[in-house]
Write a protein that holds these residues in place. Structure first.
Motif, short mmCIF file in Angstrom:
data_model
loop_
_atom_site.label_atom_id
_atom_site.label_comp_id
_atom_site.label_asym_id
_atom_site.label_seq_id
_atom_site.Cartn_x
_atom_site.Cartn_y
_atom_site.Cartn_z
N SER A 73 37.76 -29.43 66.66
CA SER A 73 36.47 -28.80 66.33
C SER A 73 36.05 -27.80 67.41
O SER A 73 36.44 -27.94 68.57
N PRO A 74 35.23 -26.84 67.06
CA PRO A 74 34.88 -25.75 67.98
C PRO A 74 34.07 -26.19 69.20
O PRO A 74 33.40 -27.23 69.20
N VAL A 75 34.14 -25.34 70.23
CA VAL A 75 33.28 -25.49 71.40
C VAL A 75 32.46 -24.21 71.51
O VAL A 75 32.96 -23.11 71.23
N ARG A 166 28.21 -24.02 64.21
CA ARG A 166 28.46 -25.47 64.19
C ARG A 166 29.60 -25.80 65.14
O ARG A 166 30.66 -25.16 65.11
N SER A 167 29.42 -26.79 66.01
CA SER A 167 30.46 -27.08 67.00
C SER A 167 30.40 -28.55 67.43
O SER A 167 29.40 -29.23 67.18
N GLU A 168 31.48 -29.00 68.03
CA GLU A 168 31.50 -30.37 68.54
C GLU A 168 30.86 -30.44 69.92
O GLU A 168 30.13 -31.37 70.24
N TYR A 169 31.17 -29.42 70.74
CA TYR A 169 30.68 -29.41 72.12
C TYR A 169 29.89 -28.14 72.41
O TYR A 169 30.21 -27.07 71.89
N LEU A 170 28.90 -28.29 73.30
CA LEU A 170 28.11 -27.14 73.76
C LEU A 170 28.12 -27.10 75.28
O LEU A 170 27.90 -28.12 75.93
N VAL A 395 25.38 -32.39 68.20
CA VAL A 395 26.34 -31.73 69.09
C VAL A 395 26.31 -32.43 70.45
O VAL A 395 25.24 -32.80 70.95
N LYS A 396 27.49 -32.62 71.06
CA LYS A 396 27.54 -33.16 72.43
C LYS A 396 27.33 -31.99 73.38
O LYS A 396 28.16 -31.09 73.44
#
Ligand SMILES: [Zn+2]
Length: 441
Positions: A73-75, A166-170, A395-396
């Motif tokens: 998943s995207p960052v 939309r992303s998994e990590y920020l 999001v984390k």
């Protein structure tokens, strides 16, 4: 990439930051559109396309994407384009001159938050220049309006273009690397959670009248209420993030301080540890609810007793504090039923982001690569950032500007003579790049 390459990158980053600072994005009014166009032009020089979003005229958000193979998943790399105002006459360098001198880049935004933006930008371009094959999309988002609440920045992007970001990590702001504040090793404090900000207004009303007589004087009653609050101090709550922070921080201490810090949550260790940590203002603010009087309003004539007096309080609540209960506590402390207590709704922060994630591990390894004796630790930051909007969406989110800053450098944030050393800029860029290589390469 070898060390010689990194010297070149450091100088390139300094030149980009200098030009970015020269675009005055003071908020209000913001004028972030020009800043976003500057970033877009620079990216287009690297053959990376970017999309501009215009929530209102003269303000903009910019998004660029490096596509991965989609197996992860995207960052998302986030920074804000706007800066707080600078009272230029007190500065030793022009706050919007972007001067590069004495090994530093000087100006408003040099730390908060344009340097993080440049670290992201350079690392992003390096992934492209090195033709790194990516497992995840790496996205870079530059937003307006963080300093005034994010209504046309992060919040607007989430409300209107969630599918694009939309992303998994920020990777956001919220923490920094420090040296010399606690112990003698560099401490990289990564924000994984934040306190909630509430604006509370105290209002005393009365008849007012001639200044020569003691009427039902609102100003005096308000002052008495503030005096009660001045003597109040929130009780210390050690939540899970703070306990992990103290445990990791204990490695900077020698015995017995190290042992006490590891046992801070035990009744017998607590008073000693809390006493020691409370003496450090930035740490004290992580441990308890706080109240600061930031504005006072009353009267417009020397010989007229005003019929209304108001105080505005900047209140920061720990994640576990109930807002209604806290306001009742304020009323109890003031103990004057004639004073109205009103509050804005607390900003909700979302759940704390875990420190046992791939992102946190990649960041920790990259930090240790540049600074082998460093401690990397999660913190609960006392300041509010855009991360709260993303955590609410699951999001984390992790907040850090990965340089190593001294206390006096940190005090220039929102202060006078804000600056960042070229060394920090180069090191931060390298840490961002190597974290992304690990996480996405
Ligand atoms: Zn900021």
């Amino acid at each position: 990439m070898n060390d010689a390459d990194w010297v070149g990158i450091e100088n390139e980053a300094a030149s980009v930051l200098s030009r970015y600072i020269q675009i005055d994005t003071t908020n209000p009014p913001g004028n972030e559109r020009e800043g976003a166009e500057f970033l877009g032009d620079w990216l287009s020089g690297e053959s990376i396309p970017a999309t501009m979003y215009h929530p209102v005229p003269d303000r903009a958000n910019l998004l660029a994407v490096l596509k991965g193979d989609g197996s992860r998943s995207p960052v998302l790399l986030l920074h804000h384009i706007d800066v707080v105002p600078a009272a230029g006459e007190r500065w030793s360098r022009d706050p919007f001159g972007g001067v590069v001198e004495d090994g530093h880049v000087w100006g408003r935004g040099a730390i908060d938050n344009k340097s993080l933006g440049v670290m992201h930008l350079m690392a992003f371009a390096l992934l492209r220049r090195q033709s790194v094959r990516l497992k995840r999309d790496v996205m870079m988002l530059a937003v307006s309006d963080e300093e005034m609440g994010g209504a046309v920045g992060s919040k607007w992007m989430i409300d209107n273009h969630w599918d694009d970001i939309r992303s998994e990590y920020l990777w956001d702001e919220g923490g920094v690397g420090t040296l010399g504040i606690v112990g003698d090793r560099p401490v990289f404090a990564v924000s994984v959670s934040e306190k909630r900000s509430v604006v509370v207004i105290l209002r005393a009303g009365g008849a007012g009248g001639h200044g020569s007589m003691a009427a039902n004087a609102p100003v005096e009653r308000l002052l008495a209420a503030l005096e009660c609050l001045r003597g109040w101090s929130g009780s210390v709550e050690l939540g899970p993030v703070t306990i992990e922070f103290l445990t990791r921080l204990s490695k900077t201490q020698s015995f017995p301080a190290s042992w006490l810090m590891r046992n801070a949550s035990r009744p017998w260790g607590r008073p000693l540890v809390v006493g020691k940590l409370s003496a450090i203002p930035s740490i004290d603010a992580m441990l308890r609810d706080t109240i600061r009087v930031t504005m006072l309003r009353a009267g417009d004539s020397a010989n007229v007793s005003p019929d209304i007096a108001e105080a505005v309080l900047d209140v920061r609540l720990l994640p576990g504090t109930d807002q209604g209960g806290f306001l009742q506590l304020v009323r109890d402390v003031i103990d004057d039923e004639t004073i109205e207590v009103q509050a804005t709704e607390a900003l909700t922060g979302g759940a704390a982001s875990p420190s046992d994630s791939d992102f946190f591990r990649a960041l920790e390894q990259a930090v240790l690569g540049s600074s082998p004796d460093a401690i990397v630790t999660p913190i609960q930051t006392p300041v509010a950032t855009d991360s709260r909007f993303f955590r609410q969406r699951g999001v984390k989110a992790y907040g850090i500007n990965p340089g190593i800053f001294t206390q006096s450098e940190i005090e220039t944030i929102h202060g006078v003579d804000e600056r960042i050393s070229l060394r920090n800029l180069g090191m931060g860029t390298r840490i961002v790049y190597e974290s992304l290589l690990d996480l996405c390469g």
